[in-house]
Scaffold this motif. Structure first.
Motif, short mmCIF file in Angstrom:
data_model
loop_
_atom_site.label_atom_id
_atom_site.label_comp_id
_atom_site.label_asym_id
_atom_site.label_seq_id
_atom_site.Cartn_x
_atom_site.Cartn_y
_atom_site.Cartn_z
N LYS A 181 -4.53 4.19 12.82
CA LYS A 181 -5.28 3.51 11.48
C LYS A 181 -4.64 2.35 11.21
O LYS A 181 -3.28 2.12 11.10
CB LYS A 181 -5.27 4.55 10.39
N ARG A 240 -0.88 -2.75 7.70
CA ARG A 240 -0.20 -1.54 7.63
C ARG A 240 -0.78 -0.99 8.69
O ARG A 240 -1.89 -0.94 9.22
CB ARG A 240 -0.36 -0.74 6.54
N ILE A 293 -4.78 -0.86 8.93
CA ILE A 293 -5.10 -1.24 7.25
C ILE A 293 -4.89 -2.91 7.08
O ILE A 293 -3.71 -3.22 7.32
CB ILE A 293 -4.55 -0.27 6.43
N GLU A 297 -9.80 3.49 12.10
CA GLU A 297 -8.97 4.76 12.76
C GLU A 297 -9.71 5.04 13.85
O GLU A 297 -10.89 5.19 14.06
CB GLU A 297 -9.04 5.65 11.66
N GLY A 330 -10.34 -5.89 1.92
CA GLY A 330 -9.83 -5.06 2.53
C GLY A 330 -10.23 -4.18 3.44
O GLY A 330 -11.84 -4.15 3.37
N LEU A 343 0.97 -1.10 -0.03
CA LEU A 343 0.00 0.08 -0.05
C LEU A 343 0.83 1.30 0.03
O LEU A 343 0.77 2.19 -0.78
CB LEU A 343 -0.89 0.10 1.24
N SER A 352 -8.39 1.91 0.68
CA SER A 352 -7.24 0.71 1.14
C SER A 352 -7.70 -0.41 0.14
O SER A 352 -8.19 -1.58 0.60
CB SER A 352 -7.54 0.42 2.50
N GLU A 410 4.60 -1.28 7.72
CA GLU A 410 3.82 -2.12 6.88
C GLU A 410 4.68 -3.43 6.52
O GLU A 410 5.99 -3.56 6.54
CB GLU A 410 3.73 -1.24 5.27
N ASP A 432 -10.06 -0.61 6.79
CA ASP A 432 -9.08 0.04 7.64
C ASP A 432 -10.27 0.31 8.79
O ASP A 432 -11.31 0.69 8.80
CB ASP A 432 -8.65 1.13 6.91
N GLU A 465 -9.75 10.97 2.08
CA GLU A 465 -9.29 9.70 2.39
C GLU A 465 -8.91 8.73 1.14
O GLU A 465 -9.57 9.09 -0.08
CB GLU A 465 -10.01 8.80 3.34
#
Length: 690
Positions: free
Chosen positions: A288, A331, A290, A279, A275, A77, A92, A348, A277, A89
């Motif tokens: 955050k 990540r 991910i 936060e 995927g 990423l 992801s 990551e 994320d 944003e």
């Protein structure tokens, strides 16, 4: 497994240690972008005359702005790329491109679009002017697009290109679903002339090829808010891909037997991705997390069969390769304020793999292929990569902002199968960016960046190209390229006349990846150095001041020079087949007081030469492309558009020279001159909302 665990612990320690230092220092944390000059904002009223259906339609009409796709082939990423954000944003996801994301946001959900300098944002890695699409989804809505296409010559019609998407809200959660078919139909046909070294014609060919691609993808996103200020995103997609290429040609030598040559290739695979994320506030900043998991199944085969006109037995060959790819990424990003600016520490871990099997076949008298294993094109490649980075951005003055990113990665490449090898690399990365805004309609962005490129794992393995009679050997010594890039962008508003952008890239590359001689053959490998020089202008000129109300011209021109030292010693040669020059101008006229728009366009593009060990050639289409369209924005609530492309008769050309050995020392074996008709292309588009 133990190494991965220890590295993850170290990254987590880094993330928590940095905010602790900030807390001990007791530094104030002012908003980094407050001191920067005002941004440019566009609302629905600015796009009313275009009757847009989606956020993509709106962005396409912003003066002087062109959407830059995020780097889908980047390592993991990493830092953000591209020039579009949605609600400040990035998604992801690696398989869902920004065009798909924007197309499923209804225009009615767009509150505004802000154009801001990338260095002023809290998203490390962006460059130049970035469009931030601010959208909301308060109720259920949907939209669709259908784009059938027909060509005047050779190609099959495309009936299934289109999309349908819905967005809505369930409690505090916002969702979107879309089904998109990325369909493509291509075709060309015409003569090819083969000459010997003396220039005499030895063979005439007449070929017709067709290419069909359908790639329906089902995608979904869910944005939810948790306790306090926490927010999360989940995205998933599944796509099927079908590709079919067929070429039939009659080859008539000046002496000898005519023959029919049949070339076929097929790909029928799938890919999927999941995927998300999450936060949330933690200490003096926000954390955050991910994650991304994706995989693909890629079976491919190609065959070439020659059938003599005498009725003698046909001859032929077949190559088949089945690839299984997977990528897993974790990540973490921790952001906080300290020393008058915004900080982010990130870690990551990415794990990539490719497993393949391959066979070769020879056509027998019964008309079937005798299949044998092809181990050089099989085996596996995997990479384990860990990266840590620290970024900082703050205003240096009222209209000047600085962003600095420092990073380091450690990667281990392992290849199984013939010539298996394990290697490890440690490489620094990072960037330094400055954004200066002398006035509200004038901004300058510059960036110095150090990058590490992503390898295609297929390049480690052998490959044959039956249609052109070429082959690559395997190369277990392949290394990722490393780039030093100086990039800049100048944007200037022209008042009622529109706006203009100047963009440049100067790049110096180490370990550039290209074809090189290995042993008695050639393979994808590395050359020590390469260089890229790129300059581009994108402008929108409004014609209202000239009295042509509702009309504008979008203009784009670029030139690039990309070259490296020929491994065979002939001097500097260009990157294989890149577009070195492009000029395109499009006029659009939205007739005032009506729902009618029309337009015309013209384009010219030039490709560089391509080089292999025993040949060089020039593969291009042109010289000029022309287009025209007419659009009605309200036919029973629908937008309908009829467009014709290739009105100036661009054709497909391929001129190559093949040698009996290395092209710098061996005599010419033959030359090939190809000139094929493409013909006009007609597309009818229907777009609507529900």
């Amino acid at each position: 497994m133990a190494i991965r665990h220890l590295t993850s612990c170290a990254l987590i320690s880094l993330i928590f240690a940095a905010p602790a230092l900030a807390e001990e220092a007791g530094e104030a944390a002012p908003e980094a972008t407050e001191a920067v000059a005002s941004k440019r904002s566009y609302t629905a009223a600015d796009f009313a005359r275009f009757a847009p259906r989606s956020a993509l339609d709106m962005l396409n009409q912003i003066p002087g702005f062109s959407i830059a796709q995020a780097d889908q082939g980047s390592r993991g990423l990493g830092q953000a790329s591209g020039n579009v954000l949605v609600n400040s944003e990035r998604l992801s996801s690696k398989s869902d491109d920004i065009f798909t994301q924007l197309a499923r946001i209804p225009a009615g959900n767009v509150v505004r679009i802000d154009l801001v300098d990338a260095a002023t944002l809290k998203v490390p890695g962006l460059t130049g002017v970035v469009a931030n699409v601010i959208s909301k989804s308060d109720s259920f809505s949907g939209q669709f697009s259908w784009n059938p296409q027909v060509r005047a010559h050779y190609a099959h019609p495309s009936w299934y290109d289109g999309s349908v998407s819905v967005t809505g809200k369930l409690g505090a959660a916002e969702y979107s679903l879309s089904l998109v078919n990325d369909a493509n139909r291509g075709a060309a046909g015409g003569p090819t002339i083969i000459r010997n070294a003396a220039g005499s014609i030895t063979e005439r060919r007449e070929d017709i090829w067709t290419y069909d691609r359908d790639a329906p993808k089902l995608s979904g996103t869910l944005k939810f808010r948790g306790p306090g200020t926490s927010v999360g995103n989940i995205n998933a997609s599944y796509q099927r891909v079908w590709e079919r290429f067929d070429e039939e040609g009659l080859r008539t030598p000046t002496t000898g037997t005519p023959r029919t040559r049949l070339v076929s290739s097929r790909l029928s695979g799938w890919n999927r991705e999941f995927g998300g994320d999450f936060e949330f506030a933690l200490g003096p900043g926000r954390l955050k997390l991910i994650g991304l998991d994706r995989a693909s199944h890629e079976p491919y085969w190609q065959s070439v069969i020659s059938v003599p006109s005498t009725g003698a037995a046909a001859t032929g060959d077949r190559f088949e390769q089945i690839g299984e790819r997977a990528e897993h990424i974790a990540r973490a990003e921790y952001s906080w304020k300290m020393l008058g600016g915004s900080w982010q520490a990130a870690g990551e871990a990415a794990f990539n793999r490719l497993e393949t099997s391959a066979t070769l076949g020879t056509l027998n008298a019964a008309g079937t292929f005798d299949i044998v294993p092809f181990p050089e094109a099989g085996g596996g490649v995997k990479e384990d990569r860990y990266e840590g980075s620290l970024s900082f951005s703050r205003p240096l003055a009222k209209n000047l902002t600085l962003q600095v990113i420092g990073a380091v990665e450690r990667s281990t490449l392992a290849q199984t199968g013939p010539g298996g090898l394990v290697r490890s690399f440690v490489r620094p990365k990072g960037s330094l960016s400055l954004a200066w805004k002398p006035s509200k309609d004038f901004d300058i962005n510059i960036k110095l960046r150090r990058q590490v490129g992503q390898l295609s794992f297929y390049d480690f393995l052998a490959r044959v190209f039956l249609d052109n009679g070429n082959a690559n050997t395997g190369n277990n010594q392949l290394r990722p390229r490393q780039d030093w890039t100086f990039e800049g962008e100048i944007n200037k508003g022209l008042g009622p006349w529109g706006s203009t952008k100047l963009h440049w890239i100067f790049k110096e590359t180490q370990d550039y990846v290209t074809l090189i001689p290995i042993g008695g053959g050639e393979s994808v490998g590395n050359v020590p150095r390469a260089r890229v020089r790129f300059i581009e202008n994108v402008s929108t000129i409004n014609l209202d001041p000239l009295g042509f109300k509702g009309a504008k011209v979008n203009f784009q021109a670029f030139y690039q020079n990309a070259a490296y030292k020929d491994p065979l010693g002939s001097g500097r040669i260009p990157f294989n087949g890149y577009t070195k020059l492009g000029i395109e101008a499009n006029l659009r006229h939205d007739i005032p007081g009506s729902q009618i728009a029309w337009g015309v366009g013209i384009g010219h593009f030039e490709q560089s030469m391509s080089y292999r060990l025993t040949e060089f050639g020039h593969d291009y289409e042109g010289p000029f492309w022309g287009s025209a369209f007419i659009e009605h924005k309200d036919v029973m609530g629908l937008t309908m558009r009829l467009q014709a492309n290739n009105l100036l008769g661009a054709r497909q050309h391929w001129n190559r020279t093949v040698f009996t050995g290395p092209r710098t020392t061996a005599p010419i074996a033959f030359t090939e001159e190809r000139n094929r008709l493409i013909g006009p292309i007609f597309t009818f588009q229907v777009k609507g909302s529900f």
